[in-house]
Design an enzyme around this catalytic site. Sequence first.
Site, PDB file in Angstrom:
ATOM      1  N   GLY A  37       0.820  -1.218   0.000  1.00  0.00           N
ATOM      2  CA  GLY A  37       0.000   0.000   0.000  1.00  0.00           C
ATOM      3  C   GLY A  37       0.843   1.253   0.000  1.00  0.00           C
ATOM      4  O   GLY A  37       0.512   2.238   0.668  1.00  0.00           O
ATOM      5  N   ALA A  38       1.949   1.210  -0.758  1.00  0.00           N
ATOM      6  CA  ALA A  38       2.880   2.351  -0.748  1.00  0.00           C
ATOM      7  C   ALA A  38       2.626   3.301  -1.914  1.00  0.00           C
ATOM      8  O   ALA A  38       3.431   4.182  -2.178  1.00  0.00           O
ATOM      9  CB  ALA A  38       4.315   1.840  -0.789  1.00  0.00           C
ATOM     10  N   GLY A  41      -1.285   7.719   0.315  1.00  0.00           N
ATOM     11  CA  GLY A  41      -1.591   7.904   1.730  1.00  0.00           C
ATOM     12  C   GLY A  41      -0.442   7.615   2.685  1.00  0.00           C
ATOM     13  O   GLY A  41       0.701   8.023   2.468  1.00  0.00           O
ATOM     14  N   ILE A  42      -0.784   6.877   3.741  1.00  0.00           N
ATOM     15  CA  ILE A  42       0.159   6.619   4.838  1.00  0.00           C
ATOM     16  C   ILE A  42       1.371   5.816   4.351  1.00  0.00           C
ATOM     17  O   ILE A  42       2.515   6.114   4.705  1.00  0.00           O
ATOM     18  CB  ILE A  42      -0.579   5.854   5.972  1.00  0.00           C
ATOM     19  CG1 ILE A  42      -1.685   6.745   6.553  1.00  0.00           C
ATOM     20  CG2 ILE A  42       0.385   5.408   7.067  1.00  0.00           C
ATOM     21  CD1 ILE A  42      -2.768   5.998   7.312  1.00  0.00           C
ATOM     22  N   GLY A  43       1.116   4.815   3.507  1.00  0.00           N
ATOM     23  CA  GLY A  43       2.203   3.965   3.004  1.00  0.00           C
ATOM     24  C   GLY A  43       3.194   4.751   2.165  1.00  0.00           C
ATOM     25  O   GLY A  43       4.411   4.575   2.295  1.00  0.00           O
ATOM     26  N   SER A 167      -6.181   0.081  13.331  1.00  0.00           N
ATOM     27  CA  SER A 167      -6.972   1.306  13.501  1.00  0.00           C
ATOM     28  C   SER A 167      -7.719   1.249  14.813  1.00  0.00           C
ATOM     29  O   SER A 167      -8.102   0.175  15.281  1.00  0.00           O
ATOM     30  CB  SER A 167      -7.985   1.445  12.365  1.00  0.00           C
ATOM     31  OG  SER A 167      -8.861   2.517  12.633  1.00  0.00           O
ATOM     32  N   TYR A 192     -15.152  -3.213   7.930  1.00  0.00           N
ATOM     33  CA  TYR A 192     -13.814  -2.629   8.016  1.00  0.00           C
ATOM     34  C   TYR A 192     -13.281  -2.750   9.463  1.00  0.00           C
ATOM     35  O   TYR A 192     -12.129  -3.150   9.677  1.00  0.00           O
ATOM     36  CB  TYR A 192     -13.856  -1.165   7.567  1.00  0.00           C
ATOM     37  CG  TYR A 192     -12.569  -0.423   7.792  1.00  0.00           C
ATOM     38  CD1 TYR A 192     -11.459  -0.671   6.983  1.00  0.00           C
ATOM     39  CD2 TYR A 192     -12.437   0.502   8.831  1.00  0.00           C
ATOM     40  CE1 TYR A 192     -10.262  -0.001   7.201  1.00  0.00           C
ATOM     41  CE2 TYR A 192     -11.247   1.177   9.045  1.00  0.00           C
ATOM     42  CZ  TYR A 192     -10.162   0.914   8.228  1.00  0.00           C
ATOM     43  OH  TYR A 192      -8.974   1.565   8.460  1.00  0.00           O
TER      44      TYR A 192
HETATM   45  N1  LIG Z   1      -6.788   7.181   6.649  1.00  0.00           N
HETATM   46  C1  LIG Z   1      -7.124   6.943   7.887  1.00  0.00           C
HETATM   47  O1  LIG Z   1      -7.708   7.798   8.579  1.00  0.00           O
HETATM   48  C2  LIG Z   1      -6.788   5.620   8.510  1.00  0.00           C
HETATM   49  C3  LIG Z   1      -7.075   5.439   9.878  1.00  0.00           C
HETATM   50  C4  LIG Z   1      -6.769   4.216  10.469  1.00  0.00           C
HETATM   51  C5  LIG Z   1      -6.170   3.215   9.722  1.00  0.00           C
HETATM   52  N2  LIG Z   1      -5.910   3.413   8.396  1.00  0.00           N
HETATM   53  C6  LIG Z   1      -5.280   2.318   7.657  1.00  0.00           C
HETATM   54  O2  LIG Z   1      -4.144   2.827   6.965  1.00  0.00           O
HETATM   55  C7  LIG Z   1      -3.817   1.958   5.893  1.00  0.00           C
HETATM   56  C8  LIG Z   1      -3.462   2.782   4.672  1.00  0.00           C
HETATM   57  O3  LIG Z   1      -4.625   3.468   4.249  1.00  0.00           O
HETATM   58  P1  LIG Z   1      -4.592   5.002   3.769  1.00  0.00           P
HETATM   59  O4  LIG Z   1      -5.400   5.763   4.748  1.00  0.00           O
HETATM   60  O5  LIG Z   1      -3.224   5.438   3.467  1.00  0.00           O
HETATM   61  O6  LIG Z   1      -5.506   4.866   2.456  1.00  0.00           O
HETATM   62  P2  LIG Z   1      -5.157   5.030   0.907  1.00  0.00           P
HETATM   63  O7  LIG Z   1      -4.599   6.380   0.643  1.00  0.00           O
HETATM   64  O8  LIG Z   1      -6.404   4.644   0.195  1.00  0.00           O
HETATM   65  O9  LIG Z   1      -4.019   3.950   0.659  1.00  0.00           O
HETATM   66  C9  LIG Z   1      -4.315   2.588   0.660  1.00  0.00           C
HETATM   67  C10 LIG Z   1      -3.213   1.823  -0.012  1.00  0.00           C
HETATM   68  O10 LIG Z   1      -3.587   0.427  -0.052  1.00  0.00           O
HETATM   69  C11 LIG Z   1      -3.526  -0.015  -1.411  1.00  0.00           C
HETATM   70  N3  LIG Z   1      -4.507  -1.076  -1.694  1.00  0.00           N
HETATM   71  C12 LIG Z   1      -5.833  -1.064  -1.483  1.00  0.00           C
HETATM   72  N4  LIG Z   1      -6.398  -2.198  -1.945  1.00  0.00           N
HETATM   73  C13 LIG Z   1      -5.375  -2.941  -2.475  1.00  0.00           C
HETATM   74  C14 LIG Z   1      -5.304  -4.191  -3.126  1.00  0.00           C
HETATM   75  N5  LIG Z   1      -6.398  -4.932  -3.354  1.00  0.00           N
HETATM   76  N6  LIG Z   1      -4.096  -4.647  -3.537  1.00  0.00           N
HETATM   77  C15 LIG Z   1      -2.977  -3.911  -3.345  1.00  0.00           C
HETATM   78  N7  LIG Z   1      -2.979  -2.709  -2.728  1.00  0.00           N
HETATM   79  C16 LIG Z   1      -4.174  -2.226  -2.318  1.00  0.00           C
HETATM   80  C17 LIG Z   1      -3.839   1.224  -2.230  1.00  0.00           C
HETATM   81  O11 LIG Z   1      -3.419   1.030  -3.569  1.00  0.00           O
HETATM   82  P3  LIG Z   1      -4.035   1.907  -4.777  1.00  0.00           P
HETATM   83  O12 LIG Z   1      -3.186   3.151  -4.856  1.00  0.00           O
HETATM   84  O13 LIG Z   1      -3.886   1.013  -5.946  1.00  0.00           O
HETATM   85  O14 LIG Z   1      -5.467   2.205  -4.431  1.00  0.00           O
HETATM   86  C18 LIG Z   1      -3.021   2.272  -1.472  1.00  0.00           C
HETATM   87  O15 LIG Z   1      -1.662   2.193  -1.797  1.00  0.00           O
HETATM   88  C19 LIG Z   1      -5.016   1.038   5.708  1.00  0.00           C
HETATM   89  O16 LIG Z   1      -4.704  -0.231   6.235  1.00  0.00           O
HETATM   90  C20 LIG Z   1      -6.103   1.682   6.543  1.00  0.00           C
HETATM   91  O17 LIG Z   1      -7.010   0.751   7.052  1.00  0.00           O
HETATM   92  C21 LIG Z   1      -6.212   4.590   7.774  1.00  0.00           C
END
Ligand SMILES: NC(=O)c1ccc[n+]([C@@H]2O[C@H](COP(=O)([O-])OP(=O)(O)OC[C@H]3O[C@@H](n4cnc5c(N)ncnc54)[C@H](OP(=O)(O)O)[C@@H]3O)[C@@H](O)[C@H]2O)c1
Length: 316
Positions: A37-38, A41-43, A167, A192
């Site tokens: 997930g890099a 967002g966070i990654g 989370s 989720y």
């Molecule tokens: N944002 C928040 O407030 C928050 C709070 C608590 C926990 N989190 C956790 O933080 C983590 C990162 O999320 P984020 O907030 O940074 O969201 P994000 O910006 O949507 O990033 C998610 C990442 O996961 C990848 N991903 C999703 N589905 C995938 C799949 N089927 N195969 C491969 N890669 C996939 C996405 O790839 P694509 O670029 O291809 O979509 C993207 O790189 C998640 O585990 C989320 O549950 C987030």
Amino acid sequence: MIPFPRLRSNIIEQIIRAAGALDGCVVKDKQIILITGATNGIGLAAAEALAALGANLAIVGRSKTRTRIALARIRSAAGREEPVTTFIGDLSSQASVRRLAAEVLARYPKLDVLVNNAGAMHRTRQLTKDGIELTWAVNHLAPFLLNKLLLNRLKESAPARIITTASQAHYGAHIPFDDLNAERSYRGFDRYCETKLANILFTTELARRLDGTGVTANCFHPGLVATGFNRNNGLLMNLGMTILRPMSRSPQKGAETLVWLATSPDVANVSGAYFFDQEQKLPSPEAQDTDTARRLWEISERQCAVRSSARQQRTD
Ligand SMILES: NC(=O)c1ccc[n+]([C@@H]2O[C@H](COP(=O)([O-])OP(=O)(O)OC[C@H]3O[C@@H](n4cnc5c(N)ncnc54)[C@H](OP(=O)(O)O)[C@@H]3O)[C@@H](O)[C@H]2O)c1
């Protein structure tokens, strides 16, 4: 073209250091860090920060284009060309996770840090090619399977670390052992939350199994972070995320605890813990239940063996 990559790298490093987040964080020479997930967002923010600190990064993305864009951003943050390798894999498919693990094993004789960060929420119930509900497949089973397949390499590389992005949404959630595929009822956010609880239970059981191996397993809550999260669920959800934006932290802030868990000597010997803002926190009572963690592990093993038990590698 980014004209001053090293300068940009220094700026990113300085911003994070100014907040005191990376004080004492050390990336050892040629340390290999694999992040899922890099691409956003966070990654992506974590990958940029780790690259700026000097890590040899391996990033996983599902789209070639988005992975290429992320690669350019990470390289610019690192200020050098060499140390980022990309892998393409859709984590919703177990065959793809197996392929990814095989490619990582072939590429790296040593793996220092594995970050399970990819995750998503889906408003409507969807099934993967493996017949698994999509959110469960991506958020829980994919890291479970990838870790199982890479575990021996991590043990051989000890000291090594495994970090999972969980989370605080897990509070109040339960694992629906009698309806793991969400056939009876499906609500996107509830589902989720169940997967984020599964991330913590997975970490607990993994840490127990890794005791004495020199490999640690921890997870963290990044806060409410302005990312691409929940932007895939239609106009209304998108609007909701835009309204939440002023209350959300930046991806860089959200990534700080990840970077710290990956690199800080402070947590070199801590395992099985849940963190928020570099502080160990108690997760929900359900997340602390070791029997539930064991039960989930066993069921996840069976779910990952579905349709491909012959190819399943024994890794522990
Ligand atoms: N944002 C928040 O407030 C928050 C709070 C608590 C926990 N989190 C956790 O933080 C983590 C990162 O999320 P984020 O907030 O940074 O969201 P994000 O910006 O949507 O990033 C998610 C990442 O996961 C990848 N991903 C999703 N589905 C995938 C799949 N089927 N195969 C491969 N890669 C996939 C996405 O790839 P694509 O670029 O291809 O979509 C993207 O790189 C998640 O585990 C989320 O549950 C987030």
